[in-house]
Every structure is written in structure tokens, then in C-alpha cells.
Scaffold this motif. Sequence first.
Motif, PDB file in Angstrom:
ATOM      1  N   TYR A  53       0.832  -1.205   0.000  1.00 28.53           N
ATOM      2  CA  TYR A  53       0.000   0.000   0.000  1.00 28.53           C
ATOM      3  C   TYR A  53       0.866   1.254   0.000  1.00 28.53           C
ATOM      4  O   TYR A  53       0.625   2.192  -0.772  1.00 28.53           O
ATOM      5  CB  TYR A  53      -0.930   0.001   1.215  1.00 28.53           C
ATOM      6  N   ASN A  54       1.885   1.280   0.847  1.00 25.49           N
ATOM      7  CA  ASN A  54       2.767   2.446   0.906  1.00 25.49           C
ATOM      8  C   ASN A  54       3.512   2.648  -0.417  1.00 25.49           C
ATOM      9  O   ASN A  54       3.715   3.786  -0.857  1.00 25.49           O
ATOM     10  CB  ASN A  54       3.760   2.306   2.065  1.00 25.49           C
ATOM     11  N   ALA A  55       3.901   1.546  -1.061  1.00 19.05           N
ATOM     12  CA  ALA A  55       4.575   1.649  -2.359  1.00 19.05           C
ATOM     13  C   ALA A  55       3.643   2.253  -3.398  1.00 19.05           C
ATOM     14  O   ALA A  55       4.063   3.049  -4.252  1.00 19.05           O
ATOM     15  CB  ALA A  55       5.063   0.279  -2.810  1.00 19.05           C
ATOM     16  N   GLN A  56       2.362   1.890  -3.345  1.00 13.91           N
ATOM     17  CA  GLN A  56       1.385   2.463  -4.284  1.00 13.91           C
ATOM     18  C   GLN A  56       1.243   3.962  -4.074  1.00 13.91           C
ATOM     19  O   GLN A  56       1.216   4.736  -5.041  1.00 13.91           O
ATOM     20  CB  GLN A  56       0.032   1.781  -4.099  1.00 13.91           C
ATOM     21  N   GLN A  57       1.165   4.381  -2.815  1.00 11.86           N
ATOM     22  CA  GLN A  57       1.045   5.815  -2.535  1.00 11.86           C
ATOM     23  C   GLN A  57       2.295   6.571  -2.978  1.00 11.86           C
ATOM     24  O   GLN A  57       2.197   7.696  -3.503  1.00 11.86           O
ATOM     25  CB  GLN A  57       0.788   6.037  -1.036  1.00 11.86           C
ATOM     26  N   ARG A  58       3.461   5.968  -2.796  1.00 11.76           N
ATOM     27  CA  ARG A  58       4.702   6.616  -3.260  1.00 11.76           C
ATOM     28  C   ARG A  58       4.717   6.711  -4.781  1.00 11.76           C
ATOM     29  O   ARG A  58       5.225   7.692  -5.349  1.00 11.76           O
ATOM     30  CB  ARG A  58       5.927   5.850  -2.752  1.00 11.76           C
ATOM     31  N   PHE A  59       4.162   5.705  -5.463  1.00 16.53           N
ATOM     32  CA  PHE A  59       4.074   5.743  -6.921  1.00 16.53           C
ATOM     33  C   PHE A  59       3.237   6.933  -7.373  1.00 16.53           C
ATOM     34  O   PHE A  59       3.625   7.668  -8.290  1.00 16.53           O
ATOM     35  CB  PHE A  59       3.480   4.441  -7.448  1.00 16.53           C
ATOM     36  N   TYR A  60       2.085   7.133  -6.748  1.00  8.81           N
ATOM     37  CA  TYR A  60       1.257   8.289  -7.101  1.00  8.81           C
ATOM     38  C   TYR A  60       2.034   9.594  -6.887  1.00  8.81           C
ATOM     39  O   TYR A  60       1.986  10.505  -7.716  1.00  8.81           O
ATOM     40  CB  TYR A  60      -0.018   8.318  -6.254  1.00  8.81           C
ATOM     41  N   GLN A  61       2.754   9.667  -5.772  1.00  9.46           N
ATOM     42  CA  GLN A  61       3.492  10.888  -5.466  1.00  9.46           C
ATOM     43  C   GLN A  61       4.638  11.104  -6.453  1.00  9.46           C
ATOM     44  O   GLN A  61       4.849  12.214  -6.949  1.00  9.46           O
ATOM     45  CB  GLN A  61       4.043  10.830  -4.040  1.00  9.46           C
ATOM     46  N   ARG A  62       5.386  10.031  -6.775  1.00  5.30           N
ATOM     47  CA  ARG A  62       6.481  10.157  -7.739  1.00  5.30           C
ATOM     48  C   ARG A  62       5.959  10.547  -9.111  1.00  5.30           C
ATOM     49  O   ARG A  62       6.566  11.351  -9.826  1.00  5.30           O
ATOM     50  CB  ARG A  62       7.253   8.829  -7.847  1.00  5.30           C
ATOM     51  N   LEU A  63       4.818   9.980  -9.475  1.00  4.13           N
ATOM     52  CA  LEU A  63       4.207  10.303 -10.755  1.00  4.13           C
ATOM     53  C   LEU A  63       3.885  11.791 -10.819  1.00  4.13           C
ATOM     54  O   LEU A  63       4.204  12.465 -11.804  1.00  4.13           O
ATOM     55  CB  LEU A  63       2.928   9.478 -10.933  1.00  4.13           C
ATOM     56  N   ALA A  64       3.287  12.287  -9.776  1.00  8.10           N
ATOM     57  CA  ALA A  64       2.945  13.713  -9.736  1.00  8.10           C
ATOM     58  C   ALA A  64       4.195  14.583  -9.769  1.00  8.10           C
ATOM     59  O   ALA A  64       4.260  15.583 -10.492  1.00  8.10           O
ATOM     60  CB  ALA A  64       2.108  14.022  -8.501  1.00  8.10           C
ATOM     61  N   LYS A 105       6.113  14.303 -13.342  1.00 10.18           N
ATOM     62  CA  LYS A 105       5.406  14.867 -14.477  1.00 10.18           C
ATOM     63  C   LYS A 105       5.001  16.319 -14.239  1.00 10.18           C
ATOM     64  O   LYS A 105       4.499  16.961 -15.148  1.00 10.18           O
ATOM     65  CB  LYS A 105       4.141  14.045 -14.773  1.00 10.18           C
ATOM     66  N   GLY A 106       5.208  16.805 -13.023  1.00  9.69           N
ATOM     67  CA  GLY A 106       4.734  18.127 -12.718  1.00  9.69           C
ATOM     68  C   GLY A 106       3.210  18.192 -12.604  1.00  9.69           C
ATOM     69  O   GLY A 106       2.601  19.218 -12.832  1.00  9.69           O
ATOM     70  N   TRP A 107       2.602  17.040 -12.265  1.00  9.38           N
ATOM     71  CA  TRP A 107       1.158  16.988 -12.141  1.00  9.38           C
ATOM     72  C   TRP A 107       0.759  17.319 -10.717  1.00  9.38           C
ATOM     73  O   TRP A 107       1.494  17.090  -9.765  1.00  9.38           O
ATOM     74  CB  TRP A 107       0.618  15.595 -12.463  1.00  9.38           C
ATOM     75  N   LYS A 108      -0.449  17.820 -10.550  1.00 11.26           N
ATOM     76  CA  LYS A 108      -0.971  18.110  -9.225  1.00 11.26           C
ATOM     77  C   LYS A 108      -1.394  16.815  -8.542  1.00 11.26           C
ATOM     78  O   LYS A 108      -2.032  15.968  -9.147  1.00 11.26           O
ATOM     79  CB  LYS A 108      -2.176  19.043  -9.328  1.00 11.26           C
ATOM     80  N   LEU A 109      -1.029  16.678  -7.265  1.00 15.06           N
ATOM     81  CA  LEU A 109      -1.453  15.502  -6.497  1.00 15.06           C
ATOM     82  C   LEU A 109      -2.507  15.951  -5.478  1.00 15.06           C
ATOM     83  O   LEU A 109      -2.275  16.870  -4.724  1.00 15.06           O
ATOM     84  CB  LEU A 109      -0.280  14.867  -5.773  1.00 15.06           C
TER      85      LEU A 109
END
Length: 314
Positions: free
Chosen positions: A296-307, A310-314
Amino acid sequence: MIQITNPGPLTTLQDMGRYGYQTQGFSPAGAMDTRALALGNLLVGNDPGEAALEMTMGGISCTFYQENIIAFTGADVEPKINGEPIPRYQAVLVNRFDVLTCGFAKTGCRAYMCVSGGFDVPQIMGSRSTSLKFKLGGLEGRKLQAGDVLPFRRAMLSIPRMAKRMLTPETWEEIVTLRVILGPQDDRFTPKGIETFLSSVYTLTPESDRMGSRMDGPVIEHREGADIISDGIVFGSVQVPSGGKPIVLMADRQTTGGYTKIATVISVDLPLLAQRKPGQAVRFAAVTSREAEKLYNAQQRFYQRLADRKGWKL
């Protein structure tokens, strides 16, 4: 805003759910595939939990009466704008009077259409999710119908790094493995029953819905009866009634239940089950709560790294 011309088999507005009210009998509702919802929202510049359209087995048709940026994730319902296919898992600008059409799900079961800024429907008890059972949230607490109008809260014509807002579409294996944490009533099953549960292939039955994924397959053997004093149900609880066939409780689950629960599907694997159609197969594999927490923590870090990347808003 958009106006619905064809709502598809079952389309509702869903976010991450309405939590904090199970003691009063209200199930959380929310997206069945939380990963597809989060990724779609990140693509269009929203917070991961913004409400979007969840389409089951097939997609909608609608007309856009305002420009905005959209993204389709989850099942492949072959979306088209003015008859031309648009890519899934990519931010796409739609113009005023554009017509969206979708078909039945080619792969997967549930598709999500996220729009920049979200849909302008009321928050009820902290959520915009539709609870069909309680006629609460979304648009009048019901599934969408032809003629419905959904306004945008804050339509966007451009967002940072628009051209780079794309991801590889999800794919699903013929048989998916759902990792589970055994319990809380695994002691009510025989060793043979536990072995059967963890070694067998089960298929979804046509009775599966947003409340629960009902399985057909080998019977899981109890030590005693299947009835217990009712206790709390969570997203992913695996009940085994007296018939011995597992039921995985999903987004519209009841708040409490009186059947033995052999295990709980871990949160990062629930999206895999949400994308199964009746007749498709799953198997179960046991992991520890520590392993589930790491995933679960790895998934949340993936979302954060993606943002961040890419310069995307999280």
C-alpha cells in the motif's frame, strides 16, 4: 457541462467513498477500482479522490456543452469523440458540442471518465459518491439516465505538461491472483478448507455486483457452522456462507455481517477484482499484514512520484 444521451448499463458518480458513517448503517460506496480513479484524476490535474463517472460493462454517450479536459481509465469501452477514437490513460481536450460515444467493455469491467475540476454535484456526508441502496449522493442518489445534465465545477482549457499526461493502459491476466490476509475468522475453517481456499480457482457468477463478488468453485470446509455474531465488514472481506462458496464484499457492502470471514483481500489488489466480469477467474494467495502495508505504501509513493516527475498536481 455534459448531457447524457445514453447512460450505458450502469453509470454512477463515485469518489473514494463516504467514510465515518458505518456505525449508523451507511456503507461507504465509492469507486470499485480506486487505482483507475486515482490515475484518471492525476491525468487531468485533480486530487486522486475527485468524483468521476464509473461505467460498468459499457460506457456512456454524451454531448459536451463546455470545453474541458478528460481522461478514460480502467476498462476499455473504446471511447470516441465525434466518431474518432481517443486514447485511454491520456489527458484529452474536448470542445464545445463534441459528442462522446462508447461501446461495451472490450477488456475489463469498469471504466472511469475523469474531468478537470470535477463534477458540480453536492457533497453529502463528506462525499459525492452515489449510494444506490440509500439513494444518496451523486445525482439524486441514482444511476444516470438519458437526458441528465452534469455541470463541471471548474472546467480547464489547459493544464501543465498536457502533452506528457499519458500512462500505459492497464491490462489483466486471464486468471488474476488476489492477495489476502487470513482472518479474522480463519480459525472457523478446517486446514483442508484453508488449503482449498488458497489452492483453487474461482469464477465470478452473474450475481456479482457493486455489493459483492460472488464466486463459484470448490467448497470451503468449515469446522463448525458458518454463522457468527455479526461484526464489521470492510472493503475486501471474504465471507464464506454455509454453502462454502466465497463472497468478496465490495464498495456497496453492508456494514455488518453474520457469516464467517476467512480472509480480506488487500487494498492494492481490489482493483483487479473490480475489473473481473462474470465467468472470469481469480485465485487467492496469503500474505502478511506487514507485506500488505508495504504494498500500500509503495502504491502511494508511486502516485506521489508520478505527480512530482510529471509536474502533475497531487
